[in-house]
Motif scaffolding. Structure first.
Motif, mmCIF file in Angstrom:
data_model
loop_
_atom_site.group_PDB
_atom_site.id
_atom_site.type_symbol
_atom_site.label_atom_id
_atom_site.label_comp_id
_atom_site.label_asym_id
_atom_site.label_seq_id
_atom_site.Cartn_x
_atom_site.Cartn_y
_atom_site.Cartn_z
ATOM 1 N N ALA B 131 0.829 -1.213 0.000
ATOM 2 C CA ALA B 131 0.000 0.000 0.000
ATOM 3 C C ALA B 131 0.861 1.259 0.000
ATOM 4 O O ALA B 131 0.467 2.297 -0.523
ATOM 5 C CB ALA B 131 -0.939 -0.015 1.197
ATOM 6 N N GLU B 132 2.063 1.164 0.603
ATOM 7 C CA GLU B 132 2.919 2.354 0.743
ATOM 8 C C GLU B 132 3.865 2.568 -0.441
ATOM 9 O O GLU B 132 4.578 3.561 -0.490
ATOM 10 C CB GLU B 132 3.732 2.252 2.041
ATOM 11 C CG GLU B 132 2.863 2.476 3.270
ATOM 12 C CD GLU B 132 3.509 1.958 4.552
ATOM 13 O OE1 GLU B 132 4.711 1.598 4.505
ATOM 14 O OE2 GLU B 132 2.805 1.910 5.568
ATOM 15 N N PRO B 134 5.231 3.674 -4.086
ATOM 16 C CA PRO B 134 4.807 4.738 -5.010
ATOM 17 C C PRO B 134 3.748 4.178 -5.960
ATOM 18 O O PRO B 134 3.876 3.026 -6.405
ATOM 19 C CB PRO B 134 6.082 5.068 -5.773
ATOM 20 C CG PRO B 134 7.205 4.556 -4.927
ATOM 21 C CD PRO B 134 6.654 3.429 -4.108
ATOM 22 N N ASP B 135 2.731 4.991 -6.271
ATOM 23 C CA ASP B 135 1.592 4.534 -7.070
ATOM 24 C C ASP B 135 1.998 3.761 -8.322
ATOM 25 O O ASP B 135 1.452 2.701 -8.619
ATOM 26 C CB ASP B 135 0.724 5.719 -7.508
ATOM 27 C CG ASP B 135 -0.181 6.171 -6.373
ATOM 28 O OD1 ASP B 135 -0.175 5.483 -5.319
ATOM 29 O OD2 ASP B 135 -0.869 7.194 -6.523
ATOM 30 N N GLU B 136 2.976 4.336 -9.031
ATOM 31 C CA GLU B 136 3.357 3.764 -10.319
ATOM 32 C C GLU B 136 3.814 2.318 -10.169
ATOM 33 O O GLU B 136 3.437 1.439 -10.935
ATOM 34 C CB GLU B 136 4.513 4.606 -10.861
ATOM 35 C CG GLU B 136 4.615 4.677 -12.350
ATOM 36 C CD GLU B 136 5.687 5.692 -12.726
ATOM 37 O OE1 GLU B 136 6.694 5.251 -13.303
ATOM 38 O OE2 GLU B 136 5.535 6.893 -12.397
ATOM 39 N N GLN B 137 4.625 2.096 -9.117
ATOM 40 C CA GLN B 137 5.186 0.768 -8.875
ATOM 41 C C GLN B 137 4.088 -0.195 -8.405
ATOM 42 O O GLN B 137 4.023 -1.350 -8.828
ATOM 43 C CB GLN B 137 6.269 0.904 -7.809
ATOM 44 C CG GLN B 137 7.359 -0.126 -7.923
ATOM 45 C CD GLN B 137 8.398 0.060 -6.829
ATOM 46 O OE1 GLN B 137 8.590 1.168 -6.306
ATOM 47 N NE2 GLN B 137 9.063 -1.012 -6.469
ATOM 48 N N ARG B 138 3.221 0.303 -7.514
ATOM 49 C CA ARG B 138 2.140 -0.535 -6.978
ATOM 50 C C ARG B 138 1.192 -0.966 -8.095
ATOM 51 O O ARG B 138 0.801 -2.122 -8.188
ATOM 52 C CB ARG B 138 1.372 0.216 -5.891
ATOM 53 C CG ARG B 138 0.294 -0.613 -5.208
ATOM 54 C CD ARG B 138 -0.376 0.171 -4.089
ATOM 55 N NE ARG B 138 -0.647 1.560 -4.476
ATOM 56 C CZ ARG B 138 -1.626 1.947 -5.258
ATOM 57 N NH1 ARG B 138 -2.475 1.070 -5.732
ATOM 58 N NH2 ARG B 138 -1.784 3.218 -5.581
ATOM 59 N N VAL B 139 0.873 -0.027 -8.981
ATOM 60 C CA VAL B 139 -0.058 -0.331 -10.069
ATOM 61 C C VAL B 139 0.524 -1.405 -11.002
ATOM 62 O O VAL B 139 -0.178 -2.308 -11.446
ATOM 63 C CB VAL B 139 -0.418 0.954 -10.858
ATOM 64 C CG1 VAL B 139 -1.123 0.628 -12.160
ATOM 65 C CG2 VAL B 139 -1.289 1.858 -9.987
ATOM 66 N N GLU B 142 0.124 -4.706 -9.290
ATOM 67 C CA GLU B 142 -1.279 -5.127 -9.340
ATOM 68 C C GLU B 142 -1.639 -5.639 -10.732
ATOM 69 O O GLU B 142 -2.251 -6.697 -10.873
ATOM 70 C CB GLU B 142 -2.197 -3.969 -8.942
ATOM 71 C CG GLU B 142 -2.169 -3.687 -7.454
ATOM 72 C CD GLU B 142 -2.916 -2.416 -7.067
ATOM 73 O OE1 GLU B 142 -2.995 -2.135 -5.861
ATOM 74 O OE2 GLU B 142 -3.399 -1.702 -7.975
#
Lengths: 211, 181
Positions: B131-132, B134-139, B142
């Motif tokens: 969850a923590e 950076p958005d780009e990496q998390r997306v 996913e």
């Protein structure tokens, strides 16, 4: 002692469910023999679990729980401890329809035999039988070829591979796997492109070998 | 309800399903996971009606195979993820999905409770770390697990505490092997 393991890329692809069927078969077979890779896969699956759990939710239809409850048996299935691997671990036995003695081999020359396993066409899987001391014809690859040893051992220009070891060969490797003297070497080989053999006769034979 | 608070609770519910065929425990797990499995399948490209059917199938499999759940090797979320992923491969690709040889504790599960608790906590930490990111990496991660990236595009899940989880599972496997010999 297994010395050659699966790459992170392959285990991640298996965990995410994006590999072709033939590669899934090789990964599942290796993991059955290798607790180190089983644990690595468990950690990667945990990422999938975290992704699933962080998913926003989509409401189930009305009555979904009742419908599901109505389908459940009295109790969960009893746990069956599978017979441990003789030569082929369970996932491979499922494809062959039995252990090594059930394979329907076809001779491909030089005492070497092979059996193609039925998988989706995105990649191909075959079993190889190499008598002790014999070599598989020198060949290069257009794609990636993975070879998992199930019985005996082989060596090539790069290293020595025994039961449970996986050799990952990319396009740059032209190699001549040779079985160690002694018992025949049996391997599961998967590739995402047809092999090309370097000597004339095997090249002519290639369309018939279907590899 | 966030899983951060209750991975251990879910594991306990799962064991009640496995050992006592407890339908109430199953209903609680269904309430949490079925809507997530449905969302997961839709993000993987399944149309809503099929995703609904498949989510029910996945939950029925959770019941049927409950005896194979081992809290010292996986959280409930992880275990259900593997069932949902396999179902997705069945449905979308119509491929067979070879799975590793099952390695159960046997009819009487006996993983160490402390080991199991430690793994559940580590898994919660993994969820927080994800969850923590950076958005780009998390997306990207996913999308990989939604089956949305080809195998060669998948970035290695760096920045996530996978080493501890791997070591815990390794330890659980060693204990299991000792018991089997």
């Amino acid at each position: 002692m297994i010395r050659h393991h699966l790459s992170d890329d392959l285990l991640t692809g298996y965990s995410a469910g994006t590999l072709p069927e033939a590669f899934n078969l090789l990964v599942a077979t290796h993991v059955s023999l290798c607790d180190e890779c089983r644990a690595r896969l468990g950690a990667l699956d945990a990422v999938g679990g975290a992704v699933l759990d962080a998913c926003e939710t989509v409401p189930m239809a009305d009555g979904a729980l009742a419908a599901t409850l109505a389908r459940l048996g009295e109790a969960p299935e009893p746990v069956v401890v599978e017979t441990p691997a003789a030569i082929f671990p369970a996932p491979l036995r499922d494809y062959v329809g039995g252990d090594a003695e059930a394979v329907r081999w076809r001779a491909v020359g030089g005492g070497v035999r092979q059996a193609i396993l039925k998988t989706s066409s995105a990649a191909s899987a075959r079993l190889l039988y190499i008598p002790g001391g014999m070599a598989v014809p020198d060949h290069g690859h257009r794609g990636t070829e993975l070879t998992l040893v199930l019985q005996g051992a082989f060596h090539d220009e790069t290293d020595h591979f025994a039961r449970g070891d996986v050799e990952t060969a990319d396009e740059d490797l032209e190699h001549t796997p040779t079985a160690m003297p002694g018992e025949p070497c049996i391997c599961l080989a998967v590739t995402d492109a047809p092999l090309r053999f370097n000597s004339l006769i095997p090249r002519l034979l290639q369309p018939f070998l279907k590899i | 309800m966030r899983l951060e608070d209750d991975a251990a609770t879910h594991a306990a519910l799962m064991l009640r399903v496995a050992q006592q065929a407890d339908r109430q425990a199953f209903a609680q797990l269904f309430a949490h996971y079925a809507p997530r499995v449905k969302a997961f399948l839709m993000k993987s490209g399944t149309v809503p009606a099929l995703a609904e059917d498949c989510a029910q199938d996945v939950m029925a499999t959770v019941w049927r195979k409950a005896g194979q759940f081992d809290p010292s090797r996986a959280s409930v979320a992880t275990w259900i993820f593997t069932i949902a992923r396999n179902r997705r491969i069945d449905v979308l690709r119509r491929d067979r999905r070879p799975e590793p040889e099952d390695l159960p504790w046997g009819p009487e599960p006996e993983p160490d409770q402390l080991d199991a608790l430690a793994l559940q906590r580590d898994t919660e930490r993994l969820g927080q770390a994800l969850a923590e990111l950076p958005d780009e990496q998390r997306v990207l991660i996913e999308r990989a697990y939604f089956g949305d990236l080809s195998h060669s595009e998948i970035a290695t899940a760096t920045g996530l505490p996978l080493g501890t989880i791997k070591s815990r599972i390794r330890l659980a496997l060693e204990k299991l092997r000792q018991k089997l010999t």
